[in-house]
Motif scaffolding. Structure first.
Motif, PDB file in Angstrom:
ATOM      1  N   GLY A   7     -31.234 -40.284  50.096  1.00 37.25           N
ATOM      2  CA  GLY A   7     -30.415 -41.356  49.562  1.00 37.25           C
ATOM      3  C   GLY A   7     -30.898 -42.007  48.288  1.00 37.25           C
ATOM      4  N   TYR A   8     -32.220 -42.111  48.156  1.00 39.74           N
ATOM      5  CA  TYR A   8     -32.735 -42.767  46.945  1.00 39.74           C
ATOM      6  C   TYR A   8     -34.152 -42.293  46.657  1.00 39.74           C
ATOM      7  N   LEU A   9     -34.610 -42.573  45.435  1.00 43.25           N
ATOM      8  CA  LEU A   9     -35.984 -42.274  45.035  1.00 43.25           C
ATOM      9  C   LEU A   9     -36.609 -43.527  44.447  1.00 43.25           C
ATOM     10  N   ARG A  10     -37.908 -43.689  44.705  1.00 46.76           N
ATOM     11  CA  ARG A  10     -38.695 -44.712  44.008  1.00 46.76           C
ATOM     12  C   ARG A  10     -39.615 -43.994  43.035  1.00 46.76           C
ATOM     13  N   ILE A  11     -39.532 -44.375  41.776  1.00 41.99           N
ATOM     14  CA  ILE A  11     -40.259 -43.692  40.707  1.00 41.99           C
ATOM     15  C   ILE A  11     -41.178 -44.684  40.005  1.00 41.99           C
ATOM     16  N   ALA A  12     -42.460 -44.338  39.887  1.00 41.46           N
ATOM     17  CA  ALA A  12     -43.427 -45.166  39.149  1.00 41.46           C
ATOM     18  C   ALA A  12     -43.395 -44.749  37.692  1.00 41.46           C
ATOM     19  N   SER A  13     -43.374 -45.745  36.809  1.00 42.05           N
ATOM     20  CA  SER A  13     -43.282 -45.441  35.383  1.00 42.05           C
ATOM     21  C   SER A  13     -44.215 -46.331  34.582  1.00 42.05           C
ATOM     22  N   THR A  14     -44.875 -45.720  33.595  1.00 42.84           N
ATOM     23  CA  THR A  14     -45.711 -46.509  32.679  1.00 42.84           C
ATOM     24  C   THR A  14     -44.855 -47.197  31.622  1.00 42.84           C
ATOM     25  N   ASP A  15     -43.581 -46.847  31.557  1.00 41.14           N
ATOM     26  CA  ASP A  15     -42.686 -47.447  30.570  1.00 41.14           C
ATOM     27  C   ASP A  15     -41.273 -47.509  31.173  1.00 41.14           C
ATOM     28  N   THR A  16     -41.045 -48.545  31.969  1.00 49.65           N
ATOM     29  CA  THR A  16     -39.751 -48.625  32.670  1.00 49.65           C
ATOM     30  C   THR A  16     -38.595 -48.781  31.680  1.00 49.65           C
ATOM     31  N   ALA A  17     -38.846 -49.456  30.564  1.00 51.52           N
ATOM     32  CA  ALA A  17     -37.775 -49.631  29.576  1.00 51.52           C
ATOM     33  C   ALA A  17     -37.345 -48.269  29.034  1.00 51.52           C
ATOM     34  N   ALA A  18     -38.321 -47.412  28.739  1.00 53.23           N
ATOM     35  CA  ALA A  18     -37.987 -46.079  28.223  1.00 53.23           C
ATOM     36  C   ALA A  18     -37.253 -45.262  29.288  1.00 53.23           C
ATOM     37  N   TRP A  19     -37.675 -45.417  30.555  1.00 58.56           N
ATOM     38  CA  TRP A  19     -36.998 -44.676  31.645  1.00 58.56           C
ATOM     39  C   TRP A  19     -35.541 -45.128  31.759  1.00 58.56           C
ATOM     40  N   MET A  20     -35.330 -46.429  31.603  1.00 58.88           N
ATOM     41  CA  MET A  20     -33.952 -46.938  31.720  1.00 58.88           C
ATOM     42  C   MET A  20     -33.085 -46.460  30.559  1.00 58.88           C
ATOM     43  N   GLY A  23     -32.361 -42.951  31.440  1.00 59.79           N
ATOM     44  CA  GLY A  23     -31.434 -42.882  32.574  1.00 59.79           C
ATOM     45  C   GLY A  23     -30.002 -43.217  32.186  1.00 59.79           C
ATOM     46  N   THR A  24     -29.851 -44.204  31.332  1.00 64.22           N
ATOM     47  CA  THR A  24     -28.501 -44.643  30.968  1.00 64.22           C
ATOM     48  C   THR A  24     -27.955 -43.854  29.783  1.00 64.22           C
ATOM     49  N   GLU A  25     -28.733 -43.741  28.714  1.00 66.76           N
ATOM     50  CA  GLU A  25     -28.190 -43.183  27.468  1.00 66.76           C
ATOM     51  C   GLU A  25     -28.235 -41.658  27.416  1.00 66.76           C
ATOM     52  N   VAL A  26     -29.131 -41.047  28.201  1.00 66.38           N
ATOM     53  CA  VAL A  26     -29.161 -39.576  28.254  1.00 66.38           C
ATOM     54  C   VAL A  26     -28.458 -39.082  29.519  1.00 66.38           C
ATOM     55  N   LEU A  27     -28.928 -39.517  30.687  1.00 64.26           N
ATOM     56  CA  LEU A  27     -28.339 -39.009  31.938  1.00 64.26           C
ATOM     57  C   LEU A  27     -26.953 -39.596  32.202  1.00 64.26           C
ATOM     58  N   ARG A 232     -26.998 -34.945  24.258  1.00 63.28           N
ATOM     59  CA  ARG A 232     -27.648 -36.255  24.096  1.00 63.28           C
ATOM     60  C   ARG A 232     -29.155 -36.143  24.269  1.00 63.28           C
ATOM     61  N   ALA A 233     -29.595 -35.296  25.218  1.00 61.00           N
ATOM     62  CA  ALA A 233     -31.032 -35.109  25.447  1.00 61.00           C
ATOM     63  C   ALA A 233     -31.698 -34.516  24.211  1.00 61.00           C
ATOM     64  N   LYS A 234     -31.013 -33.574  23.601  1.00 56.22           N
ATOM     65  CA  LYS A 234     -31.570 -32.938  22.402  1.00 56.22           C
ATOM     66  C   LYS A 234     -31.680 -33.965  21.271  1.00 56.22           C
ATOM     67  N   LYS A 235     -30.623 -34.753  21.126  1.00 58.31           N
ATOM     68  CA  LYS A 235     -30.600 -35.776  20.076  1.00 58.31           C
ATOM     69  C   LYS A 235     -31.689 -36.824  20.307  1.00 58.31           C
ATOM     70  N   ALA A 236     -31.953 -37.124  21.585  1.00 60.68           N
ATOM     71  CA  ALA A 236     -32.969 -38.124  21.928  1.00 60.68           C
ATOM     72  C   ALA A 236     -34.384 -37.567  21.852  1.00 60.68           C
ATOM     73  N   GLY A 237     -34.501 -36.272  21.582  1.00 59.66           N
ATOM     74  CA  GLY A 237     -35.820 -35.666  21.447  1.00 59.66           C
ATOM     75  C   GLY A 237     -36.482 -35.336  22.776  1.00 59.66           C
ATOM     76  N   CYS A 238     -35.717 -35.226  23.843  1.00 61.61           N
ATOM     77  CA  CYS A 238     -36.290 -34.881  25.147  1.00 61.61           C
ATOM     78  C   CYS A 238     -36.847 -33.465  25.126  1.00 61.61           C
ATOM     79  N   HIS A 239     -37.924 -33.267  25.895  1.00 64.04           N
ATOM     80  CA  HIS A 239     -38.443 -31.915  26.056  1.00 64.04           C
ATOM     81  C   HIS A 239     -37.590 -31.180  27.079  1.00 64.04           C
ATOM     82  N   PHE A 240     -37.145 -29.997  26.743  1.00 69.52           N
ATOM     83  CA  PHE A 240     -36.393 -29.155  27.687  1.00 69.52           C
ATOM     84  C   PHE A 240     -37.375 -28.263  28.435  1.00 69.52           C
ATOM     85  N   LEU A 241     -37.511 -28.505  29.731  1.00 68.81           N
ATOM     86  CA  LEU A 241     -38.424 -27.693  30.536  1.00 68.81           C
ATOM     87  C   LEU A 241     -37.819 -26.328  30.819  1.00 68.81           C
TER      88      LEU A 241
END
Ligand code: FE2
Length: 301
Positions: A7-20, A23-27, A232-241
């Motif tokens: 149902g849900y995941l809890r994720i630890a992040s060193t940069d929650t702002a970047a994760w958000m 999460g919103t602008e890419v995913l 959007r991921a490419k534009k944001a510079g995300c690494h493609f695994l």
């Protein structure tokens, strides 16, 4: 089979702002706008109050996977089974349950030390998804069968046989299929389903992983949603695994991108739905019909 869904995941992040932002602008997930005294931030993809809880930390890792039981009675029965088998169970407080938007939960470690939060009774608020990027929707329910969870996660399990027994005999997942990926020296991945038609909700990877999770997956409704997200991921510079490809077992047409901090997110569509009454687990020696060419960050070094 007693688990209803992941149902849900809890994720630890060193940069929650970047994760958000990711999460919103890419995913294309939605900021759930939940006030949290500990400063966590929350992403939603459907009627559920949130699917991902992003918590500030000095490490990047998966904290816990929330697994839903269909009733309080089923939940209590699972806890009794685990206790009888000698596993330590920590009951969550009412306040902690409220933070997770569940009626009650308990924490248990699997034999590979992955943390599970077993819960029942998600508190649904039915706020519709308004994707900030225009994703048409995420596949989390199926007609009358109800919730199919957020997607799936793949957890590290060097002791995979013992861990698989823990899930299938005590937690209540069913084995869907086993994959021996080509060129990985006999390493095994076991895919397991919950009591919903999603091909797998939790999978076990027969090795360690420094982030506590091999990948997490979200399923969009259309190939156009996936394509636009990859743009959007490419534009944001995300690494493609991994490049776009289609898996043999769940038919998912997906690519893998790294979230801030390095957790891999599989973003796909076209997952098959299975009637478990008439299903026989399979063993495969090929994971992909096409694509999914991997490119690990270490290859750049
Ligand atoms: Fe996957």
């Amino acid at each position: 089979m007693s688990v209803s869904a992941a149902g849900y995941l809890r994720i630890a992040s060193t940069d929650t702002a970047a994760w958000m932002v990711f999460g919103t602008e890419v995913l294309g997930l939605m900021d759930a706008q939940i006030e949290d005294t500990a400063g966590a931030q929350f992403l939603r993809m459907d009627d559920h109050p949130f699917r991902f809880m992003i918590e500030s930390s000095d490490t990047d890792s998966l904290i816990a996977t929330g697994l839903e039981y269909p009733s309080e009675a089923a939940w209590r029965a699972a806890l009794d089974t685990l206790a009888t088998a000698g596993h330590d169970i920590i009951l969550g407080s009412a306040e902690e349950a409220q933070r997770r938007c569940v009626s009650a939960f308990a924490t248990v470690q699997d034999p590979a030390d992955n943390t599970l939060e077993l819960y029942w009774g998600r508190n649904l608020d039915y706020v519709p998804l308004a994707s900030p990027t225009g994703v048409s929707g995420f596949v989390t329910t199926y007609q009358q069968t109800g919730d199919m969870g957020f997607g799936h996660c793949v957890l590290p399990a060097p002791n995979i046989d013992a861990v698989t027994d823990f899930y299938t005999q005590l937690i209540g997942t069913g084995l869907t299929d086993t994959l021996y990926p080509p060129g990985m020296g006999g390493l095994k991945i076991n895919f397991m389903h919950a009591n919903n038609p999603r091909q797998h909700s939790v999978a076990l990877f027969g090795g360690p992983h420094p982030l506590g999770v091999v990948h997490i997956m979200v399923e969009a409704q259309t190939l156009d949603d996936v394509g636009a997200t990859l743009d959007r991921a490419k534009k944001a510079g995300c690494h493609f695994l991994a490049t776009l490809g289609r898996h043999v077992n769940d038919n998912m047409c997906s690519a893998y991108i790294l979230a801030p901090g390095g957790i891999a997110v599989e973003y796909g569509c076209d997952g098959i739905l299975i009637d478990w009454e008439n299903y026989v687990p399979t063993v495969s020696v090929e994971g992909d019909l096409w694509g999914h060419e991997y490119h690990f960050p270490s290859m750049d070094e």
